[in-house]
Design a protein around this motif. Structure first.
Motif, PDB file in Angstrom:
ATOM      1  N   PRO A 127       6.414   4.475  -1.949  1.00 30.96           N
ATOM      2  CA  PRO A 127       5.304   4.902  -1.018  1.00 30.96           C
ATOM      3  C   PRO A 127       5.429   5.473   0.625  1.00 30.96           C
ATOM      4  O   PRO A 127       6.774   5.134   0.686  1.00 30.96           O
ATOM      5  CB  PRO A 127       4.377   3.477  -0.479  1.00 30.96           C
ATOM      6  CG  PRO A 127       5.755   2.739  -0.696  1.00 30.96           C
ATOM      7  CD  PRO A 127       7.040   2.567  -1.697  1.00 30.96           C
ATOM      8  N   ALA A 128       4.985   6.709   0.547  1.00 24.22           N
ATOM      9  CA  ALA A 128       4.268   6.959   2.044  1.00 24.22           C
ATOM     10  C   ALA A 128       4.983   6.356   3.039  1.00 24.22           C
ATOM     11  O   ALA A 128       4.128   4.958   2.679  1.00 24.22           O
ATOM     12  CB  ALA A 128       3.568   8.291   2.415  1.00 24.22           C
ATOM     13  N   VAL A 129       5.888   6.687   3.922  1.00 23.78           N
ATOM     14  CA  VAL A 129       5.484   5.283   5.588  1.00 23.78           C
ATOM     15  C   VAL A 129       4.614   5.998   6.204  1.00 23.78           C
ATOM     16  O   VAL A 129       4.604   7.352   6.166  1.00 23.78           O
ATOM     17  CB  VAL A 129       6.564   5.477   5.689  1.00 23.78           C
ATOM     18  CG1 VAL A 129       7.094   4.357   7.431  1.00 23.78           C
ATOM     19  CG2 VAL A 129       7.935   5.473   5.053  1.00 23.78           C
ATOM     20  N   PRO A 130       3.374   4.501   6.701  1.00 24.20           N
ATOM     21  CA  PRO A 130       3.034   5.772   7.368  1.00 24.20           C
ATOM     22  C   PRO A 130       2.877   5.997   8.595  1.00 24.20           C
ATOM     23  O   PRO A 130       4.327   5.781   8.765  1.00 24.20           O
ATOM     24  CB  PRO A 130       1.806   3.859   7.953  1.00 24.20           C
ATOM     25  CG  PRO A 130       2.073   3.182   6.131  1.00 24.20           C
ATOM     26  CD  PRO A 130       3.569   3.340   5.959  1.00 24.20           C
TER      27      PRO A 130
ATOM     28  N   LEU B 138       3.253  -2.979   8.293  1.00 22.42           N
ATOM     29  CA  LEU B 138       2.918  -3.764   8.937  1.00 22.42           C
ATOM     30  C   LEU B 138       1.904  -3.732  10.199  1.00 22.42           C
ATOM     31  O   LEU B 138       0.305  -4.793   9.850  1.00 22.42           O
ATOM     32  CB  LEU B 138       3.626  -4.776   9.406  1.00 22.42           C
ATOM     33  CG  LEU B 138       4.938  -5.725   8.811  1.00 22.42           C
ATOM     34  CD1 LEU B 138       5.886  -6.340   9.760  1.00 22.42           C
ATOM     35  CD2 LEU B 138       4.675  -6.368   7.909  1.00 22.42           C
ATOM     36  N   ALA B 139       2.449  -2.730  10.787  1.00 24.79           N
ATOM     37  CA  ALA B 139       0.799  -2.063  11.806  1.00 24.79           C
ATOM     38  C   ALA B 139      -0.349  -1.540  10.862  1.00 24.79           C
ATOM     39  O   ALA B 139      -1.479  -2.015  11.490  1.00 24.79           O
ATOM     40  CB  ALA B 139       1.463  -0.907  12.104  1.00 24.79           C
ATOM     41  N   VAL B 140      -0.399  -1.077   9.698  1.00 30.10           N
ATOM     42  CA  VAL B 140      -1.483  -0.527   8.672  1.00 30.10           C
ATOM     43  C   VAL B 140      -2.091  -1.788   8.579  1.00 30.10           C
ATOM     44  O   VAL B 140      -3.141  -2.265   9.169  1.00 30.10           O
ATOM     45  CB  VAL B 140      -1.308  -0.160   7.485  1.00 30.10           C
ATOM     46  CG1 VAL B 140      -2.621  -0.076   6.698  1.00 30.10           C
ATOM     47  CG2 VAL B 140      -0.175   0.992   7.672  1.00 30.10           C
ATOM     48  N   GLU B 141      -1.755  -3.294   7.914  1.00 33.30           N
ATOM     49  CA  GLU B 141      -1.882  -4.559   7.630  1.00 33.30           C
ATOM     50  C   GLU B 141      -2.622  -4.777   9.184  1.00 33.30           C
ATOM     51  O   GLU B 141      -3.644  -6.078   9.128  1.00 33.30           O
ATOM     52  CB  GLU B 141      -1.324  -5.483   7.073  1.00 33.30           C
ATOM     53  CG  GLU B 141      -0.676  -5.133   5.796  1.00 33.30           C
ATOM     54  CD  GLU B 141      -2.081  -4.660   5.236  1.00 33.30           C
ATOM     55  OE1 GLU B 141      -2.978  -5.138   4.821  1.00 33.30           O
ATOM     56  OE2 GLU B 141      -1.296  -4.343   3.387  1.00 33.30           O
TER      57      GLU B 141
ATOM     58  N   HIS C 166       2.316  -8.063   1.216  1.00 30.94           N
ATOM     59  CA  HIS C 166       2.665  -6.396   1.096  1.00 30.94           C
ATOM     60  C   HIS C 166       2.869  -5.284   0.506  1.00 30.94           C
ATOM     61  O   HIS C 166       4.683  -5.581   0.374  1.00 30.94           O
ATOM     62  CB  HIS C 166       3.225  -6.558   3.122  1.00 30.94           C
ATOM     63  CG  HIS C 166       2.564  -7.132   3.541  1.00 30.94           C
ATOM     64  ND1 HIS C 166       3.337  -8.845   4.295  1.00 30.94           N
ATOM     65  CD2 HIS C 166       2.644  -6.771   5.140  1.00 30.94           C
ATOM     66  CE1 HIS C 166       1.783  -8.666   5.259  1.00 30.94           C
ATOM     67  NE2 HIS C 166       2.469  -7.607   5.937  1.00 30.94           N
ATOM     68  N   PRO C 167       2.128  -5.219  -0.628  1.00 33.51           N
ATOM     69  CA  PRO C 167       2.784  -4.566  -1.616  1.00 33.51           C
ATOM     70  C   PRO C 167       3.297  -3.120  -1.398  1.00 33.51           C
ATOM     71  O   PRO C 167       4.649  -3.282  -1.957  1.00 33.51           O
ATOM     72  CB  PRO C 167       1.416  -4.694  -2.608  1.00 33.51           C
ATOM     73  CG  PRO C 167       0.987  -4.592  -1.631  1.00 33.51           C
ATOM     74  CD  PRO C 167       0.991  -5.759  -1.313  1.00 33.51           C
ATOM     75  N   ALA C 168       3.100  -2.863  -0.282  1.00 31.66           N
ATOM     76  CA  ALA C 168       3.813  -0.914  -0.478  1.00 31.66           C
ATOM     77  C   ALA C 168       5.021  -1.443   0.281  1.00 31.66           C
ATOM     78  O   ALA C 168       6.377  -0.540   0.066  1.00 31.66           O
ATOM     79  CB  ALA C 168       2.966  -0.586   0.842  1.00 31.66           C
TER      80      ALA C 168
END
Length: 816
Positions: A118-121, A132-135, A581-583
């Protein structure tokens, strides 16, 4: 039954419909229906374990016409669940809503899809922090501030080496960059010992336990410690994880003459069971699937898997990869007697051994009409071809090696020099020399091979006769002595006489036996291996396998953070729990493969993240949103594993023996030995007592350690000899000046707080006063014999007691 959480990766289904199926309908089917409606034996030929079966049981858009809906509402001919009340109205409503939405079914479980990177945020330097920050943002969580540097030093040292830092190491850590400390610890030989123990849990390491049965080899093999040393060494050299798997499953096929690689097949040797071949095969199949693939397949021994698309036939075809293998022990340089030293290893003993499906799992009822070829479950792909592996002479006939001949001749000469039966010894020596010469000639196809074999046969016969005559003479002498001897009551000892007569009969039989053929030294094994395990290992470690890398990074993550990304670490299947955290899981899996399967690279990535460096303190706001810290807004505080507790006691007191490797140490020596706990004998039926109190691994199966807080643990730290002795030894090493500060720094890796310093000073004064007047104290026996006696002086003994108190603090056995 464990709660079934929602699966992810809904394959482009509308979110609401996907949530209805994965969050409500599928758990309902698993908990109430699949027991009877799964696989080829499904009741009413209704198989609800597959997408096709579920679709066939519904009429999309029309609940009233759905076979499934009519059954669960008790409107159809069959009222389900059979013999039970209707399902709750809320559950039935969810099924109706799902059918009205079109009854979409996920075609494949997330874990069976190859991980896509996946693309890294954006927003964080370390990808772990970015995911983790996205969650955190989505849930209104705020990451906790970094831990203080001393706490971080202790955490990092214990995580990477299993030992807390000394005061000098703490000062070095505080003076250098964090990244430099990480690299230094990953390069330490202590790293391999620490993480070797973790992977030994997963791979079910067990020392040999035959010593309890008069050295009878019933399970595993002697000298299996060589596999343990291979694990430690491989980790220290950062051997790629995929290479480690191949060596463990098929080292004898990929490097058949390399003893360093052959040690790895101790993974297979560990399963050996002399009296239960089927149990042996079951362990090989079941635990290979759980350890490397994160799949539970054991129920498919008897019937099709109730949750995952794995049939009973799939199970036995997977077993066929292991069917031909057996175990043996090869000689090692310097010791011709394999009872004293040797290399236990796997090899294919019976390449043509068939595999049959056991009807209903009954080992007494194999379906011999259809031998099964090796194959993997279809849901995971297929292995294109299995190619046999031609083996070199040294692998087929290991005793042809020069060092074996040198060692055997040296042992024979030593017997001659003892002066015992000189004629027989000389004859045996000559026979051995001739056999060695004949072996070399025969297996190098020399022209004089036949003549040498004749010579060897003659000398062998002569040595046999001389030895048999000597044995007969000794047996006759024993019989004569037995006939003359009497018991205290004056009667003859019939048992002794009978035993002596048996020896005479045996010696006479041996003397009369003729030797007509030349006997090579040692066993000769098949000329080729099936290549089955090598093919399996290469598939397991292929980039197309959706499971292996995910399972590996999940184990690594759990041992750094205390909780895994996939809670069911050995079950990534449909009955297991979905990743939190699937991604992030998929990014780490693809990163492991991209970094050439380097575990050290993943360790470095994890421990340099902000997430890893967070404090373990709580937050009232975060705690209300995520009380279980599921989304990692703080670091989890963890109890030390048993080995870390014992090793830390020794290390802090300056008593830990840094020697690495070698044979296991008897578990009874755990209080006396100064070696790391890794090297203590650990077997299913007998484990070191102190380690057992702190949740030591179960050698039968331990994919995730238990973490308990029990009274016995406090009692072990308070009363065990190792705790008392190390307290006394450490107190002697610490300077009297600022003893309190030095003790806190050494045991807890931090200075005392002002109130702690005051309390410690009061304790020392009180203890010294009490110990200065021993006549006022009551003496009691502890039952603990110690080689390290308490100090004679009251002041020093008080200091020993303070150190002992610090060892008994919860803080000492906790990683924060």
């Amino acid at each position: 039954m464990p709660k079934v959480t929602t699966a992810l990766f809904a394959l482009a289904l509308p979110m609401a419909a996907a949530d209805l199926y994965t969050g409500h309908v599928r758990p309902l089917l698993q908990n109430h229906c699949l027991g009877c409606h799964s696989g080829s034996s499904a009741q009413g030929k209704l198989d609800l374990s597959t997408a096709e079966g579920v679709k066939g049981a519904v009429s999309a858009g029309r609940p009233g016409e759905s076979r499934l809906y009519l059954a669960i509402t008790h409107q159809g001919k069959a009222k389900m669940p059979l013999g039970k009340a209707k399902l709750p109205s809320e559950a039935i409503a969810k099924v109706a809503e799902w059918i009205t939405a079109g009854a979409p079914v996920n075609a494949r479980h997330w874990a069976f899809e190859k991980p896509e990177r996946p693309a890294v945020p954006a927003g964080e330097a370390n990808p772990i922090d970015a995911f983790l920050a996205v969650e955190h943002q989505a849930r209104g969580l705020t990451a906790t501030a970094p831990a203080d540097r001393r706490t971080l030093a202790r955490r990092l040292y214990l995580d990477l080496t299993g030992l807390p830092p000394t005061p000098d190491e703490t000062r070095t850590f505080l003076a250098e960059t964090y990244e430099r400390s990480v690299d230094r610890l990953l390069a330490s030989p202590r790293y391999g010992e620490r993480w070797g123990r973790h992977w030994m849990d997963v791979w079910r390491y067990s020392d040999w336990s035959g010593y309890r049965k008069a050295n009878e080899v019933r399970n595993s093999q002697p000298h299996i410690w060589q596999w343990r040393d291979w694990i430690v060494e491989s980790l220290n050299e950062d051997k790629p994880y995929d290479r480690m798997i191949v060596e463990m499953l098929a080292g004898d096929e990929m490097a058949p003459t390399d003893p360093k690689v052959l040690r790895a097949t101790g993974y297979l040797v560990r399963n050996y069971n002399r009296y239960d071949r089927d149990g042996w095969m079951q362990n090989a199949v079941d635990h290979t699937a759980m350890a490397f693939l994160g799949l539970t397949v054991k129920c498919a021994r008897c019937h099709d898997h109730k949750y995952d698309p794995i049939s009973q036939r799939d199970y036995y075809q997977f077993r066929a990869f292991f069917e031909p293998y057996n175990v043996r022990t090869d000689r090692v340089p310097g010791e011709p007697d394999t009872a004293k030293a040797g290399l236990p290893r796997a090899f294919d003993a019976k390449p043509d051994q068939p595999t049959y499906l056991y009807v209903n799992g009954d080992v007494a009822n194999p379906d011999k009409s259809a031998p099964l070829a090796p194959a993997i479950p279809g849901v995971l792909g297929r292995i294109e071809a299995v190619e046999p592996v031609a083996l070199p002479l040294e692998a087929r006939y290991p005793d042809i090696r020069d060092f074996v001949h040198r060692d055997l001749l040296a042992a024979a000469r030593a017997e001659v020099e003892k002066g015992e039966s000189p004629a027989a010894s000389q004859a045996r020596l000559k026979a051995l020399e001739a056999r060695i010469a004949a072996d070399k000639a025969k297996y190098a196809n020399a022209p004089d091979a036949a003549d040498l074999a004749v010579t060897a046969r003659k000398l062998e016969r002569h040595a046999h006769v001389l030895k048999a005559e000597a044995d007969l003479r000794r047996a006759q002498e024993k019989l004569s002595d037995a006939l003359k001897a009497t018991k205290p009551d004056g009667e003859v000892d019939e048992k002794k006489i009978a035993a002596a007569k048996a020896e005479v009969d045996k010696a006479q039989t041996a003397l009369g036996r003729k030797l007509e053929s030349y006997t090579p030294i040692g066993e000769i094994h098949p000329e080729s291996s099936t290549g089955r395990r090598l093919a399996l290992a290469r598939w397991i470690t292929s980039v197309g396998n959706p499971l292996t890398a995910r399972v590996a990074v999940n184990h690594i993550w759990m041992r750094h953070f205390g909780t895994p990304l996939v809670p069911t670490v050995f079950d990534f299947g449909q009955y297991g729990q979905a990743p939190t955290h699937p991604a992030l899981l998929d990014w780490l899996a693809t990163e492991l493969m991209a970094r050439n399967w380097s575990m050290k690279a993943i360790h470095r990535l994890i421990v340099t993240s902000k997430a890893y460096q967070m404090a373990s303190s709580g937050s009232e706001t975060n705690g209300k949103i995520d009380p279980d810290n599921r989304y990692l807004w703080r670091m989890n505080a963890r109890r030390m594993e048993s080995e870390a507790v014992r090793d830390s006691l020794l290390h802090i007191a300056g008593q830990l023996d840094p020697a690495t490797g070698g044979p296991e140490i008897e578990e009874s020596q755990e209080q006396d030995s100064r070696r790391r706990s890794l090297y203590l004998r650990h077997v299913p039926d007998l484990r070191p007592e102190f380690l057992s109190q702190f949740d030591a691994a179960d050698p039968n199966e331990c994919y995730r350690r238990n973490e308990s807080v029990a009274p016995q643990q406090a009692l072990s730290l308070a009363n065990s000899r190792i705790s008392l002795e190390q307290s006394r030894l450490l107190a002697r090493r610490l300077p009297e000046q600022d003893f309190i500060g030095q003790a806190f720094e050494t045991v807890l890796n931090r200075p005392p707080a002002p109130d702690e310093r005051d309390a410690a000073a009061t304790f020392l004064a009180g203890q010294e006063k009490l110990l200065s007047t021993p006549e006022t104290l009551k003496l009691f026996e502890t039952g603990i014999a110690s080689n390290v006696k308490p100090a004679a002086g009251a002041a020093q003994r008080a200091r020993e007691n303070l150190v002992h108190v610090l060892f008994n603090l919860n803080e000492f056995v906790t990683i924060r």
